[in-house]
Design a protein around this motif. Sequence first.
Motif, PDB file in Angstrom:
ATOM      1  N   MET A 165     100.543  25.124  28.380  1.00  0.00           N
ATOM      2  CA  MET A 165     101.689  25.561  29.133  1.00  0.00           C
ATOM      3  C   MET A 165     101.487  25.171  30.600  1.00  0.00           C
ATOM      4  O   MET A 165     100.407  25.322  31.152  1.00  0.00           O
ATOM      5  N   ALA A 166     102.523  24.669  31.218  1.00  0.00           N
ATOM      6  CA  ALA A 166     102.466  24.263  32.626  1.00  0.00           C
ATOM      7  C   ALA A 166     102.341  25.483  33.528  1.00  0.00           C
ATOM      8  O   ALA A 166     102.839  26.563  33.218  1.00  0.00           O
ATOM      9  N   LEU A 167     101.672  25.278  34.665  1.00  0.00           N
ATOM     10  CA  LEU A 167     101.557  26.353  35.646  1.00  0.00           C
ATOM     11  C   LEU A 167     102.929  26.651  36.243  1.00  0.00           C
ATOM     12  O   LEU A 167     103.733  25.745  36.464  1.00  0.00           O
ATOM     13  N   ASN A 168     103.157  27.898  36.522  1.00  0.00           N
ATOM     14  CA  ASN A 168     104.407  28.333  37.102  1.00  0.00           C
ATOM     15  C   ASN A 168     104.375  28.089  38.613  1.00  0.00           C
ATOM     16  O   ASN A 168     103.642  28.751  39.341  1.00  0.00           O
ATOM     17  N   LYS A 169     105.190  27.159  39.093  1.00  0.00           N
ATOM     18  CA  LYS A 169     105.204  26.828  40.533  1.00  0.00           C
ATOM     19  C   LYS A 169     105.689  27.989  41.385  1.00  0.00           C
ATOM     20  O   LYS A 169     105.493  27.990  42.603  1.00  0.00           O
ATOM     21  N   GLU A 170     106.299  28.986  40.768  1.00  0.00           N
ATOM     22  CA  GLU A 170     106.713  30.167  41.527  1.00  0.00           C
ATOM     23  C   GLU A 170     105.510  30.973  42.017  1.00  0.00           C
ATOM     24  O   GLU A 170     105.654  31.867  42.850  1.00  0.00           O
ATOM     25  N   LEU A 171     104.317  30.636  41.535  1.00  0.00           N
ATOM     26  CA  LEU A 171     103.103  31.290  42.028  1.00  0.00           C
ATOM     27  C   LEU A 171     102.777  30.891  43.466  1.00  0.00           C
ATOM     28  O   LEU A 171     102.060  31.611  44.167  1.00  0.00           O
ATOM     29  N   ILE A 172     103.303  29.733  43.908  1.00  0.00           N
ATOM     30  CA  ILE A 172     103.039  29.286  45.287  1.00  0.00           C
ATOM     31  C   ILE A 172     103.563  30.358  46.243  1.00  0.00           C
ATOM     32  O   ILE A 172     104.705  30.800  46.137  1.00  0.00           O
ATOM     33  N   GLY A 173     102.705  30.764  47.150  1.00  0.00           N
ATOM     34  CA  GLY A 173     103.051  31.815  48.107  1.00  0.00           C
ATOM     35  C   GLY A 173     102.632  33.207  47.651  1.00  0.00           C
ATOM     36  O   GLY A 173     102.669  34.156  48.438  1.00  0.00           O
ATOM     37  N   THR A 174     102.220  33.338  46.401  1.00  0.00           N
ATOM     38  CA  THR A 174     101.786  34.636  45.890  1.00  0.00           C
ATOM     39  C   THR A 174     100.516  35.081  46.585  1.00  0.00           C
ATOM     40  O   THR A 174      99.561  34.319  46.708  1.00  0.00           O
ATOM     41  N   ARG A 175     100.532  36.314  47.047  1.00  0.00           N
ATOM     42  CA  ARG A 175      99.341  36.913  47.656  1.00  0.00           C
ATOM     43  C   ARG A 175      98.603  37.705  46.591  1.00  0.00           C
ATOM     44  O   ARG A 175      99.189  38.547  45.911  1.00  0.00           O
ATOM     45  N   ILE A 176      97.327  37.412  46.474  1.00  0.00           N
ATOM     46  CA  ILE A 176      96.465  38.129  45.534  1.00  0.00           C
ATOM     47  C   ILE A 176      96.129  39.475  46.176  1.00  0.00           C
ATOM     48  O   ILE A 176      95.976  39.557  47.396  1.00  0.00           O
ATOM     49  N   PRO A 177      95.983  40.551  45.388  1.00  0.00           N
ATOM     50  CA  PRO A 177      95.606  41.826  46.003  1.00  0.00           C
ATOM     51  C   PRO A 177      94.347  41.677  46.873  1.00  0.00           C
ATOM     52  O   PRO A 177      93.388  41.010  46.498  1.00  0.00           O
ATOM     53  N   THR A 178      94.388  42.301  48.038  1.00  0.00           N
ATOM     54  CA  THR A 178      93.277  42.255  48.981  1.00  0.00           C
ATOM     55  C   THR A 178      92.012  42.795  48.321  1.00  0.00           C
ATOM     56  O   THR A 178      92.054  43.757  47.559  1.00  0.00           O
ATOM     57  N   ASN A 179      90.897  42.151  48.633  1.00  0.00           N
ATOM     58  CA  ASN A 179      89.603  42.534  48.076  1.00  0.00           C
ATOM     59  C   ASN A 179      88.665  42.859  49.235  1.00  0.00           C
ATOM     60  O   ASN A 179      88.535  42.064  50.159  1.00  0.00           O
ATOM     61  N   THR A 180      88.020  44.015  49.191  1.00  0.00           N
ATOM     62  CA  THR A 180      87.060  44.406  50.217  1.00  0.00           C
ATOM     63  C   THR A 180      85.679  44.481  49.585  1.00  0.00           C
ATOM     64  O   THR A 180      85.512  45.055  48.504  1.00  0.00           O
ATOM     65  N   VAL A 181      84.697  43.860  50.262  1.00  0.00           N
ATOM     66  CA  VAL A 181      83.342  43.731  49.712  1.00  0.00           C
ATOM     67  C   VAL A 181      82.313  44.127  50.769  1.00  0.00           C
ATOM     68  O   VAL A 181      82.404  43.688  51.916  1.00  0.00           O
ATOM     69  N   ASP A 182      81.335  44.929  50.361  1.00  0.00           N
ATOM     70  CA  ASP A 182      80.185  45.237  51.211  1.00  0.00           C
ATOM     71  C   ASP A 182      79.096  44.218  50.904  1.00  0.00           C
ATOM     72  O   ASP A 182      78.705  44.052  49.744  1.00  0.00           O
ATOM     73  N   ILE A 183      78.613  43.538  51.920  1.00  0.00           N
ATOM     74  CA  ILE A 183      77.581  42.517  51.739  1.00  0.00           C
ATOM     75  C   ILE A 183      76.214  43.210  51.764  1.00  0.00           C
ATOM     76  O   ILE A 183      75.870  43.873  52.740  1.00  0.00           O
ATOM     77  N   GLU A 184      75.474  43.042  50.675  1.00  0.00           N
ATOM     78  CA  GLU A 184      74.205  43.749  50.511  1.00  0.00           C
ATOM     79  C   GLU A 184      73.020  42.787  50.551  1.00  0.00           C
ATOM     80  O   GLU A 184      73.093  41.670  50.025  1.00  0.00           O
ATOM     81  N   ARG A 185      71.926  43.234  51.140  1.00  0.00           N
ATOM     82  CA  ARG A 185      70.723  42.403  51.268  1.00  0.00           C
ATOM     83  C   ARG A 185      70.212  41.929  49.916  1.00  0.00           C
ATOM     84  O   ARG A 185      69.862  40.762  49.763  1.00  0.00           O
ATOM     85  N   GLY A 186      70.142  42.836  48.958  1.00  0.00           N
ATOM     86  CA  GLY A 186      69.611  42.465  47.635  1.00  0.00           C
ATOM     87  C   GLY A 186      70.411  41.353  47.000  1.00  0.00           C
ATOM     88  O   GLY A 186      69.852  40.434  46.382  1.00  0.00           O
ATOM     89  N   GLN A 187      71.728  41.409  47.134  1.00  0.00           N
ATOM     90  CA  GLN A 187      72.579  40.363  46.576  1.00  0.00           C
ATOM     91  C   GLN A 187      72.351  39.031  47.279  1.00  0.00           C
ATOM     92  O   GLN A 187      72.341  37.980  46.642  1.00  0.00           O
ATOM     93  N   LEU A 188      72.173  39.078  48.604  1.00  0.00           N
ATOM     94  CA  LEU A 188      71.923  37.841  49.346  1.00  0.00           C
ATOM     95  C   LEU A 188      70.595  37.224  48.932  1.00  0.00           C
ATOM     96  O   LEU A 188      70.494  36.005  48.755  1.00  0.00           O
ATOM     97  N   ARG A 189      69.566  38.059  48.786  1.00  0.00           N
ATOM     98  CA  ARG A 189      68.260  37.546  48.354  1.00  0.00           C
ATOM     99  C   ARG A 189      68.352  36.920  46.966  1.00  0.00           C
ATOM    100  O   ARG A 189      67.808  35.842  46.716  1.00  0.00           O
ATOM    101  N   PHE A 190      69.031  37.605  46.060  1.00  0.00           N
ATOM    102  CA  PHE A 190      69.186  37.089  44.694  1.00  0.00           C
ATOM    103  C   PHE A 190      69.947  35.761  44.705  1.00  0.00           C
ATOM    104  O   PHE A 190      69.548  34.797  44.042  1.00  0.00           O
ATOM    105  N   PHE A 191      71.033  35.696  45.465  1.00  0.00           N
ATOM    106  CA  PHE A 191      71.842  34.479  45.537  1.00  0.00           C
ATOM    107  C   PHE A 191      71.024  33.326  46.110  1.00  0.00           C
ATOM    108  O   PHE A 191      71.034  32.216  45.564  1.00  0.00           O
ATOM    109  N   ALA A 192      70.318  33.576  47.211  1.00  0.00           N
ATOM    110  CA  ALA A 192      69.506  32.522  47.832  1.00  0.00           C
ATOM    111  C   ALA A 192      68.473  31.985  46.840  1.00  0.00           C
ATOM    112  O   ALA A 192      68.279  30.770  46.719  1.00  0.00           O
ATOM    113  N   LYS A 193      67.828  32.884  46.110  1.00  0.00           N
ATOM    114  CA  LYS A 193      66.833  32.462  45.113  1.00  0.00           C
ATOM    115  C   LYS A 193      67.504  31.657  43.998  1.00  0.00           C
ATOM    116  O   LYS A 193      66.986  30.615  43.579  1.00  0.00           O
TER     117      LYS A 193
END
Length: 151
Positions: free
Chosen positions: A1-29
């Motif tokens: 099925m083709a993508l719906n071009k009416e999605l252009i301009g759609t705002r995704i619900p805002t996402n708030t994230v706390d950046i944690e040291r453990g996650q950064l260490r894991f990601f870097a590794k």
Amino acid sequence: MALNKELIGTRIPTNTVDIERGQLRFFAKAIGDTDPVHSDLAAAKAAGHRDLLVPPTYLFCADSARSDGFNFLEFAEIDIRHILHGEQGFTYHRPVYAGDTLTFETTVSDIYSKKGGALEFLVQATAVTRDGELVAEIHKSLVVRNPEAGK
């Protein structure tokens, strides 16, 4: 099925994230990043940072790990069996650190096709803010194979 071009301009619900040291260490590794400013607090502070510095591509992962349960693929009616990660790009305006709380505001900025509609591209633009100040911008695209094209 083709993508719906009416999605252009759609705002995704805002996402708030706390950046944690453990996650950064894991990601870097996980990505093989050996720069200690991403995993060693003393090294980060010695380099003039206030905490662990976020590795350049980490924001993509931080935004992807949504806690609100919103599933963009489901919302856009995209079958996960037909997608590829197309590209991503980052523009940093300020350093981002462990301990920061970031807000991600994403908009579908474009949808276009190639190969007679067999491949469709969904482009998203994300503004990343900390306390209302723009710290980064993310541009990413998904490639969606349209199995109905050419039939």
